[in-house]
Design a protein around this motif. Structure first.
Motif, PDB file in Angstrom:
ATOM      1  N   ARG A 202       0.923  -1.181   0.023  1.00  0.00           N
ATOM      2  CA  ARG A 202      -0.082   0.010  -0.032  1.00  0.00           C
ATOM      3  C   ARG A 202       0.883   1.166  -0.026  1.00  0.00           C
ATOM      4  NH1 ARG A 202      -2.771  -3.705   2.693  1.00  0.00           N
ATOM      5  NH2 ARG A 202      -5.132  -3.592   2.222  1.00  0.00           N
ATOM      6  N   GLN A 203       0.607   2.222  -0.602  1.00  0.00           N
ATOM      7  CA  GLN A 203       1.242   3.448  -0.732  1.00  0.00           C
ATOM      8  C   GLN A 203       0.086   4.550  -0.289  1.00  0.00           C
ATOM      9  OE1 GLN A 203       4.176   3.502  -1.372  1.00  0.00           O
ATOM     10  NE2 GLN A 203       4.928   2.248  -3.034  1.00  0.00           N
ATOM     11  N   PHE A 204       0.645   5.202   0.824  1.00  0.00           N
ATOM     12  CA  PHE A 204      -0.235   6.399   1.574  1.00  0.00           C
ATOM     13  C   PHE A 204       0.331   7.748   0.734  1.00  0.00           C
ATOM     14  CE2 PHE A 204      -1.682   3.675   5.331  1.00  0.00           C
ATOM     15  CZ  PHE A 204      -2.361   2.789   4.479  1.00  0.00           C
ATOM     16  N   TYR A 205      -0.501   8.755   0.501  1.00  0.00           N
ATOM     17  CA  TYR A 205       0.246  10.055   0.082  1.00  0.00           C
ATOM     18  C   TYR A 205      -0.434  11.146   1.067  1.00  0.00           C
ATOM     19  CZ  TYR A 205       1.692   7.760  -4.163  1.00  0.00           C
ATOM     20  OH  TYR A 205       2.301   6.825  -4.926  1.00  0.00           O
ATOM     21  N   ALA A 207       0.174  15.394   2.202  1.00  0.00           N
ATOM     22  CA  ALA A 207       0.714  16.865   2.164  1.00  0.00           C
ATOM     23  C   ALA A 207       1.652  17.279   2.907  1.00  0.00           C
ATOM     24  CB  ALA A 207      -0.633  17.851   2.229  1.00  0.00           C
ATOM     25  N   LYS A 208       1.860  16.475   4.171  1.00  0.00           N
ATOM     26  CA  LYS A 208       2.890  17.007   5.047  1.00  0.00           C
ATOM     27  C   LYS A 208       3.794  15.772   5.457  1.00  0.00           C
ATOM     28  CE  LYS A 208       0.543  20.873   7.060  1.00  0.00           C
ATOM     29  NZ  LYS A 208      -0.194  21.535   8.236  1.00  0.00           N
ATOM     30  N   LYS A 209       4.863  15.984   5.653  1.00  0.00           N
ATOM     31  CA  LYS A 209       5.780  14.780   6.302  1.00  0.00           C
ATOM     32  C   LYS A 209       5.720  14.669   7.918  1.00  0.00           C
ATOM     33  CE  LYS A 209      10.593  13.270   6.055  1.00  0.00           C
ATOM     34  NZ  LYS A 209      11.806  13.344   5.851  1.00  0.00           N
ATOM     35  N   VAL A 210       5.540  13.555   8.284  1.00  0.00           N
ATOM     36  CA  VAL A 210       5.727  13.053   9.647  1.00  0.00           C
ATOM     37  C   VAL A 210       7.088  12.481   9.843  1.00  0.00           C
ATOM     38  CG1 VAL A 210       4.750  11.449  11.473  1.00  0.00           C
ATOM     39  CG2 VAL A 210       3.186  12.505   9.712  1.00  0.00           C
ATOM     40  N   PRO A 211       7.972  13.054  10.882  1.00  0.00           N
ATOM     41  CA  PRO A 211       9.299  12.762  11.041  1.00  0.00           C
ATOM     42  C   PRO A 211       9.368  11.447  11.700  1.00  0.00           C
ATOM     43  CG  PRO A 211       8.529  14.318  12.559  1.00  0.00           C
ATOM     44  CD  PRO A 211       7.501  14.366  11.674  1.00  0.00           C
ATOM     45  N   GLY A 212      10.440  10.575  11.246  1.00  0.00           N
ATOM     46  CA  GLY A 212      10.562   9.334  11.858  1.00  0.00           C
ATOM     47  C   GLY A 212       9.922   8.031  11.265  1.00  0.00           C
ATOM     48  N   TRP A 213       9.083   8.293  10.193  1.00  0.00           N
ATOM     49  CA  TRP A 213       8.131   7.318  10.012  1.00  0.00           C
ATOM     50  C   TRP A 213       8.536   6.919   8.353  1.00  0.00           C
ATOM     51  CZ3 TRP A 213       4.961   4.016  12.233  1.00  0.00           C
ATOM     52  CH2 TRP A 213       4.839   4.158  13.568  1.00  0.00           C
ATOM     53  N   GLY A 214       9.826   7.373   7.916  1.00  0.00           N
ATOM     54  CA  GLY A 214      10.330   6.806   6.776  1.00  0.00           C
ATOM     55  C   GLY A 214       9.538   7.424   5.420  1.00  0.00           C
ATOM     56  N   MET A 215       8.801   8.597   5.510  1.00  0.00           N
ATOM     57  CA  MET A 215       8.128   9.044   4.358  1.00  0.00           C
ATOM     58  C   MET A 215       8.950   9.472   3.471  1.00  0.00           C
ATOM     59  SD  MET A 215       4.992  11.095   5.785  1.00  0.00           S
ATOM     60  CE  MET A 215       3.713  10.252   6.975  1.00  0.00           C
ATOM     61  N   LYS A 216       8.562   9.217   2.111  1.00  0.00           N
ATOM     62  CA  LYS A 216       9.442   9.795   0.878  1.00  0.00           C
ATOM     63  C   LYS A 216       8.924  11.022   0.442  1.00  0.00           C
ATOM     64  CE  LYS A 216      11.828   8.211  -3.196  1.00  0.00           C
ATOM     65  NZ  LYS A 216      12.161   6.834  -4.178  1.00  0.00           N
ATOM     66  N   ARG A 217       9.769  11.995  -0.196  1.00  0.00           N
ATOM     67  CA  ARG A 217       9.042  12.950  -1.012  1.00  0.00           C
ATOM     68  C   ARG A 217       9.036  12.756  -2.161  1.00  0.00           C
ATOM     69  NH1 ARG A 217       9.680  19.412   0.352  1.00  0.00           N
ATOM     70  NH2 ARG A 217       8.582  20.249  -1.296  1.00  0.00           N
ATOM     71  N   VAL A 218       7.875  12.838  -2.729  1.00  0.00           N
ATOM     72  CA  VAL A 218       7.789  12.297  -4.237  1.00  0.00           C
ATOM     73  C   VAL A 218       7.197  13.568  -5.311  1.00  0.00           C
ATOM     74  CG1 VAL A 218       7.495  10.041  -3.827  1.00  0.00           C
ATOM     75  CG2 VAL A 218       5.538  11.519  -4.133  1.00  0.00           C
ATOM     76  N   HIS A 219       6.725  14.510  -4.798  1.00  0.00           N
ATOM     77  CA  HIS A 219       6.380  15.737  -5.516  1.00  0.00           C
ATOM     78  C   HIS A 219       6.857  16.956  -4.537  1.00  0.00           C
ATOM     79  CE1 HIS A 219       3.354  12.687  -6.795  1.00  0.00           C
ATOM     80  NE2 HIS A 219       3.909  13.361  -8.044  1.00  0.00           N
ATOM     81  N   GLN A 220       6.942  18.095  -5.358  1.00  0.00           N
ATOM     82  CA  GLN A 220       7.541  19.306  -4.823  1.00  0.00           C
ATOM     83  C   GLN A 220       6.579  20.090  -4.395  1.00  0.00           C
ATOM     84  OE1 GLN A 220      10.926  20.016  -4.370  1.00  0.00           O
ATOM     85  NE2 GLN A 220      11.117  17.838  -5.184  1.00  0.00           N
ATOM     86  N   SER A 221       5.205  19.945  -4.837  1.00  0.00           N
ATOM     87  CA  SER A 221       4.060  20.667  -4.263  1.00  0.00           C
ATOM     88  C   SER A 221       2.999  19.899  -4.290  1.00  0.00           C
ATOM     89  CB  SER A 221       4.013  22.162  -5.024  1.00  0.00           C
ATOM     90  OG  SER A 221       3.728  21.667  -6.260  1.00  0.00           O
ATOM     91  N   ARG A 227       4.919  10.213   0.592  1.00  0.00           N
ATOM     92  CA  ARG A 227       4.482   8.642   0.230  1.00  0.00           C
ATOM     93  C   ARG A 227       5.066   7.851   1.550  1.00  0.00           C
ATOM     94  NH1 ARG A 227       6.267   6.450  -5.130  1.00  0.00           N
ATOM     95  NH2 ARG A 227       8.187   6.069  -3.842  1.00  0.00           N
ATOM     96  N   LEU A 228       4.144   7.384   2.030  1.00  0.00           N
ATOM     97  CA  LEU A 228       4.583   6.241   2.989  1.00  0.00           C
ATOM     98  C   LEU A 228       4.242   4.777   2.637  1.00  0.00           C
ATOM     99  CD1 LEU A 228       5.573   5.680   6.075  1.00  0.00           C
ATOM    100  CD2 LEU A 228       2.984   5.637   6.597  1.00  0.00           C
ATOM    101  N   THR A 229       5.150   3.820   2.532  1.00  0.00           N
ATOM    102  CA  THR A 229       5.057   2.629   1.856  1.00  0.00           C
ATOM    103  C   THR A 229       4.751   1.813   3.090  1.00  0.00           C
ATOM    104  OG1 THR A 229       6.444   3.027   0.135  1.00  0.00           O
ATOM    105  CG2 THR A 229       6.151   0.818   0.623  1.00  0.00           C
ATOM    106  N   VAL A 230       3.400   0.724   2.885  1.00  0.00           N
ATOM    107  CA  VAL A 230       3.065  -0.064   3.844  1.00  0.00           C
ATOM    108  C   VAL A 230       3.167  -1.555   3.216  1.00  0.00           C
ATOM    109  CG1 VAL A 230       1.310  -0.713   5.402  1.00  0.00           C
ATOM    110  CG2 VAL A 230       1.623   1.671   5.043  1.00  0.00           C
TER     111      VAL A 230
END
Length: 268
Positions: A202-205, A207-221, A227-230
Motif C-alpha cells: 500500500r502507498q499512502f500519500y 501533504a505533510k511529512k511526519v518525522p521518523g516514519w520513513g516518508m519519501k518526498r515524491v512531489h515538490q508541491s 509517500r509512506l510505503t506499507v
C-alpha cells in the motif's frame, strides 16, 4: 493477562457481535491450524447523509455528534426480525481522534471508543468495498511491539500507526512502552490524501511529512508530496492465551517506512 493484549483482544472480542458463516477453509499460522471463521471479517459502510451518533463519557454525560456525509465506518447491518427493527452497529473508536474528542468535557474519559455503537437508521449507511488504505482483517491499528513470554511482564509497545476508518493516519510514540493507553492523543494526525493497494504494498500519500516514519518526498508541491510505503509481509503468527484469557490471538506483520509493525487479524 498482559495489559496490552487485553486491550487489543477487547476489540477483537467485540467482533463476535458481527455474525459470520463458517467456511471450510483453514490456514496454518504459527504451526496451528486456523479456521477461516477465526479470522476477522469486517464490513465497510459509507454514510450517505449527515447522521447523528451519541458519545458517552465517564461522568455519564452524553453528546451528540454528526457523522459527515461520506464518512466510512467499520461495522455490520442487521436486517431485523419479527421482533427487532433493522439496525447497524459499528466501531466508533476507529474514527479519528479529533472527531471523537471535539467538545469532550475536560479530564473526562470518552467511554464508548472501545466498543460499538448502534444506529436505528441503517438506511443511512451504504455498503462499500474495503478502502485501499485499510489493511485486510484488521481494524487498522498497527503497533511496533516487543512480545514477552513472561506472564508477569507486559508486552512493550513503542509506537503506533492507527489508520482510521474515515481516512486519517495517526502516529503515536509511547514514552512508557510498558504502560500504554491506546486512546491517548497522537503526536501527529494527517489526512491520507490518496491510497493505492497493489499486491502486498500500500502507498499512502500526504501533504505533510511526519518525522521518523520513513516518508519519501515524491512531489515538490500539492497534496501528494510525501509517500509512506506499507508492505504486508504475509508472515502471520500466533500468540497463546494465558489463564486470565485463554483465547489465542492471530497477528499480521507489516513493514511501515522500514519498521516492523503488527496488527490483530483474528482470535481463537
Amino acid at each position: 493477562m498482559l495489559k496490552v493484549i487485553a486491550l487489543l483482544s477487547l476489540l477483537v472480542a467485540l467482533g463476535g457481535m458481527f455474525p459470520r458463516t463458517a467456511m471450510a477453509k483453514s490456514y496454518q499460522i504459527g504451526g496451528h491450524e486456523v479456521q477461516d471463521y477465526e479470522l476477522n471479517d469486517y464490513k465497510y459502510y459509507k454514510v450517505k447523509r449527515a447522521t447523528p451518533v451519541v458519545l458517552l463519557y465517564a461522568d455519564k454525560t452524553k453528546k451528540t455528534r454528526q457523522l459527515p456525509k461520506g464518512t466510512v465506518v467499520i461495522g455490520n447491518k442487521f436486517k431485523g426480525s419479527a421482533v427487532e427493527k433493522p439496525a447497524i452497529s459499528f466501531y466508533l473508536g476507529q474514527l479519528d481522534y479529533k472527531f471523537l474528542n471535539k467538545g469532550r468535557p475536560k479530564n473526562v474519559e470518552l467511554l464508548s471508543t472501545s466498543g460499538t455503537i448502534g444506529s436505528k437508521r441503517p438506511q443511512d449507511y451504504q455498503r462499500i468495498a474495503r478502502p485501499a488504505y485499510l489493511p485486510a482483517l484488521s481494524l487498522g491499528t498497527l503497533r511496533q511491539m516487543k512480545f514477552t513470554t513472561n506472564p508477569n511482564q507486559d508486552n512493550q509497545v513503542h509506537s503506533q500507526l492507527k489508520v482510521t476508518s474515515n481516512g486519517f493516519a495517526e502516529f503515536t510514540r509511547f514514552k512508557n512502552p510498558n504502560a500504554v493507553n491506546g486512546n491517548q492523543r497522537p503526536q501527529f494526525q494527517e489526512k491520507i490524501q490518496k491510497a493505492t493497494n497493489r499486491g502486498n504494498t500500500r502507498q499512502f500519500y500526504f501533504a505533510k511529512k511526519v518525522p521518523g516514519w520513513g516518508m519519501k518526498r515524491v512531489h515538490q508541491s500539492g497534496k501528494l508530496k510525501y509517500r509512506l510505503t506499507v508492505v504486508n509481509q504475509h508472515r502471520p503468527f500466533r500468540t497463546a492465551g494465558d489463564p486470565d484469557d485463554p483465547n489465542a490471538l492471530f497477528w499480521s506483520r507489516y513493514t511501515v517506512g522500514g519498521k516492523t509493525l503488527v496488527t490483530i487479524i483474528g482470535q481463537a
